[in-house]
Scaffold this active site. Sequence first.
Site, PDB file in Angstrom:
ATOM      1  N   ARG A 143       0.848  -1.191   0.000  1.00 28.72           N
ATOM      2  CA  ARG A 143       0.000   0.000   0.000  1.00 28.72           C
ATOM      3  C   ARG A 143       0.885   1.243   0.000  1.00 28.72           C
ATOM      4  NH1 ARG A 143      -5.059   1.532  -0.022  1.00 28.72           N
ATOM      5  NH2 ARG A 143      -6.028   2.826   1.561  1.00 28.72           N
ATOM      6  N   THR A 203      -9.813   1.380  -8.418  1.00 25.56           N
ATOM      7  CA  THR A 203      -9.244   0.149  -7.896  1.00 25.56           C
ATOM      8  C   THR A 203      -9.533  -0.994  -8.869  1.00 25.56           C
ATOM      9  OG1 THR A 203      -9.608   0.974  -5.664  1.00 25.56           O
ATOM     10  CG2 THR A 203      -9.318  -1.384  -5.854  1.00 25.56           C
ATOM     11  N   THR A 216      -4.727  -0.348  -6.673  1.00 22.12           N
ATOM     12  CA  THR A 216      -5.520   0.879  -6.796  1.00 22.12           C
ATOM     13  C   THR A 216      -4.660   2.120  -6.974  1.00 22.12           C
ATOM     14  OG1 THR A 216      -7.237   2.180  -5.692  1.00 22.12           O
ATOM     15  CG2 THR A 216      -5.555   1.243  -4.274  1.00 22.12           C
ATOM     16  N   SER A 230      -7.673   0.889   4.468  1.00 16.90           N
ATOM     17  CA  SER A 230      -8.205   0.469   3.174  1.00 16.90           C
ATOM     18  C   SER A 230      -9.409  -0.439   3.381  1.00 16.90           C
ATOM     19  CB  SER A 230      -7.106  -0.303   2.433  1.00 16.90           C
ATOM     20  OG  SER A 230      -7.603  -0.892   1.261  1.00 16.90           O
ATOM     21  N   GLY A 290     -14.073  -0.831  -5.658  1.00 15.54           N
ATOM     22  CA  GLY A 290     -15.288  -0.074  -5.377  1.00 15.54           C
ATOM     23  C   GLY A 290     -15.335   0.536  -3.998  1.00 15.54           C
ATOM     24  N   GLY A 291     -14.178   1.001  -3.488  1.00 16.33           N
ATOM     25  CA  GLY A 291     -14.146   1.733  -2.225  1.00 16.33           C
ATOM     26  C   GLY A 291     -14.745   0.941  -1.085  1.00 16.33           C
TER      27      GLY A 291
HETATM   28  N1  GLY Z   1      -8.571   3.132  -2.203  1.00 14.21           N
HETATM   29  C1  GLY Z   1      -9.538   2.159  -1.912  1.00 14.21           C
HETATM   30  C2  GLY Z   1      -9.168   1.338  -0.727  1.00 14.21           C
HETATM   31  O1  GLY Z   1      -8.014   1.167  -0.443  1.00 14.21           O
HETATM   32  O2  GLY Z   1     -10.040   0.875  -0.036  1.00 14.21           O
END
Ligand code: GLY
Length: 582
Positions: free
Chosen positions: A105, A392, A410, A461, A482-483
Amino acid sequence: MALLRAVAVALLALCLLGQSPRAEAPRLADTFWGEFARMAVAADHPDASAAGAEILARGGNAADAAAATMLALGVANPASSGLGGGGFALYYRASDGSLTFLDFRERAPAAARPDMYDEVAAPMEGPANAASQLGGLATGVPGEPAGIAELVRRFGSLPLAQIAAPAVRLAERGVVVTPALAHLSRVFGPQMRRDPLMRTWFGGEEALAVGTRLRQPQLARTLRALGSRGADAIYRGRIARAIVRANREAGGVLTLADLRDYRVVERAPLRGHHFGFEWVTAPPPSAGGFTLLQSLAVLERIDERWRPTADGPPSAAFLHALAESWKGPFLDRERYFGDPDHVALPLEAMMAPQRLQARADAFHPALAMPPEDYDRPLGPSAAVLQSDNAGTSHLCVVDAEGNVAAVTTTVNLPFGARYTAAGIVMNDEMDDFARAVGEANAFGLVGGAPNLPGPGKRPVSTMSPTLVLHEGAPLLCLGASGGSRIVTATEQVALYHLLFGMSAAQAVQAPRIHHQGHPNELRTEEVQPLDAERLGALTARGHIHEPIHNVANVQLVRIHAGQGRRLVAVSDPRKGGRPAGR
Ligand code: GLY
């Protein structure tokens, strides 16, 4: 003699390509799902699935193919992921049954501060235009190049240059602009055109033209450099300098040291046994895996309230139970979640059986409870301490040896922070931090103190690459983009298949719901609406209904092992992908 020599030359050529003489070429599925006997790749873009399948056919394993698919995704859909972003990989190695979770990340630059967004004006007009979403201050140190290199170093078998080759080719020849990419380029066009490279993509038009080819020669050069010199090609030298320069020009604080110091972290995946299966999923800094396991544990405890109706399509009683089961863990996320390397994250206390039982006891089969009714604050002994010092894509690969890679990657919002460096679209992952305590991010996720930005921190995340095992062997590889909806979609698809007898393709296609506690709204999909009967039964329970375009995009591979081995690979029709394999 001449004939023998010709045959020998042909065999040698095939060997050099890494293909056995009888090997079938990989094929792209005709539709959003396909069945394969040996190996499969499910990505959310057909060119990316094809890139992964090509590497498998050339003798690569699931790690090589996942890396090739990630690189190709960054070219085929620069709105969703790429070298300027980051992600998580969950890898199952068949030879020893090991499960490894790699966290690549993005992390905050060393100059990041909890109050870095206080009173900073939005860089410009338009959608997603807060300073944590657009421009240099929105960008975390990318982890994708290091993640790809580490995945291949640990588990791969091919040289990085060979793995990068399909992506290089795609960038040079160009990708065909899909309606989805064209739509996003229209929405974000005015912001994107500030960037000199992205401006050239538009050719003076309002949006990228559907069906035309988007060529990315600068990105091809960067990919070649990665292929020949590894991740150092991005984190040091010419490309690193270009990244820092572009970030600074866009108002950021990134330094060469930030790039040089980036490290992938190996973490123990979260594991739980529910409904007769073992679920292996993402640990913090993702809150996704935790949400999944909490929800499954509560669903099991209230099993008799919805189970009697589990023989048809997912009933309103089940959907209600699902929505209720998410409210508690999303509250925990707000209050307790942050980077586990920087805050004390009381995971064990949060997962305590009595606490789960208390949440199950708060469930009412005929009433939607306010999210706060599921709140179970932990005592002061579990207080969270801020140490000294929140677009993402998901893919699954299964190879012929049975290795499995589940990767979610993402750049956060579409086209990340909407500027580029060395052909790379830079992320806006800083928006996954809390801009301020109690403030919601682009996905409506309210952030708490543990998730304020700080030097080197990774934002919380929802990404949830997940494997479901049966008797120790992988049965399902899945995950989503999708967030905040990533985890709710992932869980629904798995349960639709495992508990409701839907085929893998039906499970991905079926209508989905979403609830994240705050706002207290039950989301359904415009693209795949829930029928009036079930929706009515949910609103009658008091759920406040709010339709949204879609609830995430799920990629999945269902592994039917043993004799007559079959791999059913599905790329969510909501995003237009197609799987590939052979
Ligand atoms: N940017 C979306 C996540 O990491 O949940």
